[in-house]
Design a protein around this motif. Structure first.
Motif, PDB file in Angstrom:
ATOM      1  N   SER A 113       2.891   9.396 -10.541  1.00 50.26           N
ATOM      2  CA  SER A 113       2.261   9.245 -11.858  1.00 50.26           C
ATOM      3  C   SER A 113       1.509  10.501 -12.272  1.00 50.26           C
ATOM      4  O   SER A 113       1.450  10.847 -13.456  1.00 50.26           O
ATOM      5  N   ILE A 114       0.938  11.199 -11.311  1.00 49.25           N
ATOM      6  CA  ILE A 114       0.157  12.389 -11.610  1.00 49.25           C
ATOM      7  C   ILE A 114       1.012  13.468 -12.267  1.00 49.25           C
ATOM      8  O   ILE A 114       0.559  14.161 -13.185  1.00 49.25           O
ATOM      9  N   THR A 115       2.247  13.600 -11.816  1.00 48.00           N
ATOM     10  CA  THR A 115       3.112  14.664 -12.326  1.00 48.00           C
ATOM     11  C   THR A 115       4.087  14.196 -13.399  1.00 48.00           C
ATOM     12  O   THR A 115       4.846  14.996 -13.945  1.00 48.00           O
ATOM     13  N   ALA A 165       0.826  -1.204   0.000  1.00 42.21           N
ATOM     14  CA  ALA A 165       0.000   0.000   0.000  1.00 42.21           C
ATOM     15  C   ALA A 165       0.863   1.258   0.000  1.00 42.21           C
ATOM     16  O   ALA A 165       0.542   2.250  -0.681  1.00 42.21           O
ATOM     17  N   LYS A 166       1.965   1.238   0.751  1.00 38.03           N
ATOM     18  CA  LYS A 166       2.866   2.395   0.772  1.00 38.03           C
ATOM     19  C   LYS A 166       3.470   2.646  -0.606  1.00 38.03           C
ATOM     20  O   LYS A 166       3.537   3.791  -1.073  1.00 38.03           O
ATOM     21  N   THR A 167       3.923   1.583  -1.249  1.00 34.66           N
ATOM     22  CA  THR A 167       4.504   1.730  -2.586  1.00 34.66           C
ATOM     23  C   THR A 167       3.455   2.225  -3.577  1.00 34.66           C
ATOM     24  O   THR A 167       3.733   3.086  -4.424  1.00 34.66           O
ATOM     25  N   SER A 168       2.255   1.700  -3.480  1.00 35.95           N
ATOM     26  CA  SER A 168       1.180   2.117  -4.376  1.00 35.95           C
ATOM     27  C   SER A 168       0.894   3.602  -4.239  1.00 35.95           C
ATOM     28  O   SER A 168       0.676   4.307  -5.238  1.00 35.95           O
ATOM     29  N   ALA A 169       0.893   4.105  -3.009  1.00 33.35           N
ATOM     30  CA  ALA A 169       0.625   5.520  -2.784  1.00 33.35           C
ATOM     31  C   ALA A 169       1.708   6.393  -3.407  1.00 33.35           C
ATOM     32  O   ALA A 169       1.417   7.427  -4.021  1.00 33.35           O
ATOM     33  N   ASP A 170       2.967   5.980  -3.270  1.00 33.01           N
ATOM     34  CA  ASP A 170       4.059   6.744  -3.865  1.00 33.01           C
ATOM     35  C   ASP A 170       3.963   6.727  -5.389  1.00 33.01           C
ATOM     36  O   ASP A 170       4.176   7.741  -6.054  1.00 33.01           O
ATOM     37  N   ASN A 221       9.889   5.040  -4.601  1.00 28.67           N
ATOM     38  CA  ASN A 221      10.284   4.521  -3.289  1.00 28.67           C
ATOM     39  C   ASN A 221       9.575   3.194  -3.069  1.00 28.67           C
ATOM     40  O   ASN A 221       8.340   3.146  -3.000  1.00 28.67           O
ATOM     41  N   LEU A 222      10.344   2.123  -2.979  1.00 33.17           N
ATOM     42  CA  LEU A 222       9.796   0.772  -2.868  1.00 33.17           C
ATOM     43  C   LEU A 222       9.865   0.317  -1.416  1.00 33.17           C
ATOM     44  O   LEU A 222      10.955   0.038  -0.893  1.00 33.17           O
ATOM     45  N   ALA A 223       8.710   0.273  -0.751  1.00 30.06           N
ATOM     46  CA  ALA A 223       8.669  -0.222   0.629  1.00 30.06           C
ATOM     47  C   ALA A 223       8.936  -1.719   0.643  1.00 30.06           C
ATOM     48  O   ALA A 223       8.546  -2.437  -0.280  1.00 30.06           O
TER      49      ALA A 223
END
Length: 493
Positions: free
Chosen positions: A75-77, A65-70, A367-369
């Motif tokens: 991706s937006i920018t 979930a942490k990696t997905s959020a990053d 950033n890969l948790a």
């Protein structure tokens, strides 16, 4: 009148057996009590120190979930920039001066420095220099987007060295972490003494803070030279198979290998030529008996390309997990034979490589948790993470990235990434019309990442050096594909 039941009873007031006790019996009782206590403590220590291997699906874990959020935030920018290319090249000598009267890290002078790569050297200092080792860099700019690709003739780029170098490059040149692509040739005959702790010092010798500072300064110097050299340039890419020079060292013919040698050529107008190359065979042609600095077969490849082109050649270790070289001979003879063979194949293709001066360019970092450490005692039991962290002082977050250069995507990993996994990613991207190059040792080290089907094998790679458990190969494979795909689409409205 006293009741007879209230009469004093000797058995109440005296619990000691009035019969004489033999000294031997007393000692045996004491020994049994002590042994029982020790055994109980040992059992408790074991129960507190070990637990079962965690097979929880990675996509249900908090680290996913942490990696997905990053990823979503980046991706937006993210924006793919297309336009005319500028490129610059730089290098900095990494070879230290040995046998100095005193250590002068800023000048690269040391009384003694061990070589990194083989534990059987037991931290002994290097005895000389067979061939110099370097840090080399390529700066790339398209429009306002810049990036720099840096490779060192070194075993890895240690995390502490990378952090120091990245901070300096940010401060001096304004580049963010995702704009700095790091790699190493993975030679086992280069600079040691850069790591603290049992594992690092077993492979790289006793820690010397000055060596770490010297290493970082060389990365910064090479990057600075490349950025100062930016000129209009053209670019082209190619690849070829060299199956005769590589093998699967883990399971032999039962597994696969990545035989692809990938190259990128940049030509300044006016200026020099630079060739980047990547191959997945371990740079272990030279054994632990060699006590001199050397870049192994990647060094011979670089020198041969530079001699012919008059430019600069930069080598990145590919997905070297489970992959050994097949040089045809041992020692320096084998290293030279293999390096020159690969160089001849590249040089023969350069005249036919199409060049263009206008390309799409993108950089994407993530950033890969990471999951908890899985230091295994056997197939089903691991040390509890709190104890494993004392043995392996690694972080719970690492970094991966992708550089898109025209229709080729270079992907960096923080490990000995498996060449077998790399083949799968390459094939997927090829189906979308893109070439791919996957490299190892990007400024951190989290062990070996090999296919999950090998997890239950014993031995060095799947057992001792697979630090993060059975689900990490699939987990990393997913995110490498996602960051690569992200560079193929401009997501900005």
């Amino acid at each position: 009148m006293l009741d007879a039941s209230n009469k004093p009873d000797d058995s109440v007031f005296c619990s000691v057996d009035p019969r004489p006790v033999k000294p031997g019996r007393s000692r045996r009782r004491l020994w049994l009590r002590i042994s029982g206590a020790v055994l109980a403590l040992a059992v408790a220590a074991v129960l507190l120190s070990i637990e079962g291997v965690d097979y929880q699906p990675y996509f249900r874990a908090q680290y996913y979930a942490k990696t997905s959020a990053d990823f979503q935030a980046r991706s937006i920018t993210n924006r793919v920039i297309s336009g005319e290319l500028k490129a610059g090249f730089g290098r900095a000598l990494l070879t230290p001066t040995l046998n100095a009267a005193q250590d002068e890290p800023a000048e690269g002078k040391f009384r003694a420095v061990p070589l990194a790569g083989y534990g059987d050297r037991k931290g002994r200092p290097a005895e000389g220099v067979h061939d110099d080792v370097w840090v080399k860099a390529v700066a790339i700019q398209v429009g306002e987007q810049r990036g720099v690709m840096i490779a060192a003739d070194a075993l890895i780029i240690p995390r502490e060295v990378a952090e120091a170098a990245v901070d300096s490059i940010k401060n001096k040149f304004g580049l963010a972490r995702e704009q700095i692509y790091l790699g190493a040739t993975h030679t086992h005959c280069s600079l040691g003494a850069w790591g603290q702790g049992m594992v690092a010092e077993a492979f790289a010798g006793p820690f010397q803070p000055g060596v770490r500072a010297w290493f970082a300064s060389r990365i910064v110097a090479a990057a600075g030279a490349a950025l100062a050299d930016l000129k209009p340039a053209s670019i082209g890419s190619g690849s070829f198979a060299a199956p005769e020079l590589i093998r699967n060292r883990l399971v032999g013919q039962l597994g696969g290998a990545d035989p692809q040698f990938s190259f990128l050529v940049l030509k300044q107008n006016p200026g020099r030529v630079c060739v980047l190359g990547s191959f997945s065979a371990h740079a272990t042609v030279l054994s632990g008996k060699v006590m001199e600095f050397s870049a192994d077969y990647p060094g011979y490849w670089q020198r041969a390309v530079e001699e012919t082109t008059g430019g600069i050649a930069v080598f990145f270790a590919g997905g070297v997990g489970s992959h050994s070289p097949v040089p045809g001979a041992g020692g320096f003879e084998g290293a030279e034979r293999m390096g020159r063979s690969l160089a001849d194949s590249v040089l023969g293709r350069l005249p036919q490589t199409a060049l263009t001066n206008s390309i799409p360019f993108d950089v994407f970092g993530l950033n890969l948790a990471l999951p908890e450490l899985h230091v295994r005692l056997n197939d089903g039991l691991r040390l509890r993470p709190w104890l494993a962290n004392r043995l392996l002082p690694v972080k719970d977050m690492t970094f991966v990235q992708a550089f898109r250069l025209s229709n080729t995507i270079w992907i960096s990993t923080p490990c000995d990434f498996s060449g077998e996994l790399a083949v799968g990613v390459k094939e997927t991207l090829a189906g979308r019309g893109f070439g791919a190059v996957i490299t190892s040792f990007n400024g951190d080290y989290i062990g070996y990442v090999v296919p999950g089907r090998y997890y239950h094998l014993g031995g060095y790679e799947p057992r001792l050096m697979s630090f993060f458990g059975p689900t990490v190969p699939d987990y990393m494979d997913e995110w490498l594909r996602k960051i690569a795909f992200a560079t193929t689409v401009d997501r900005r409205p």
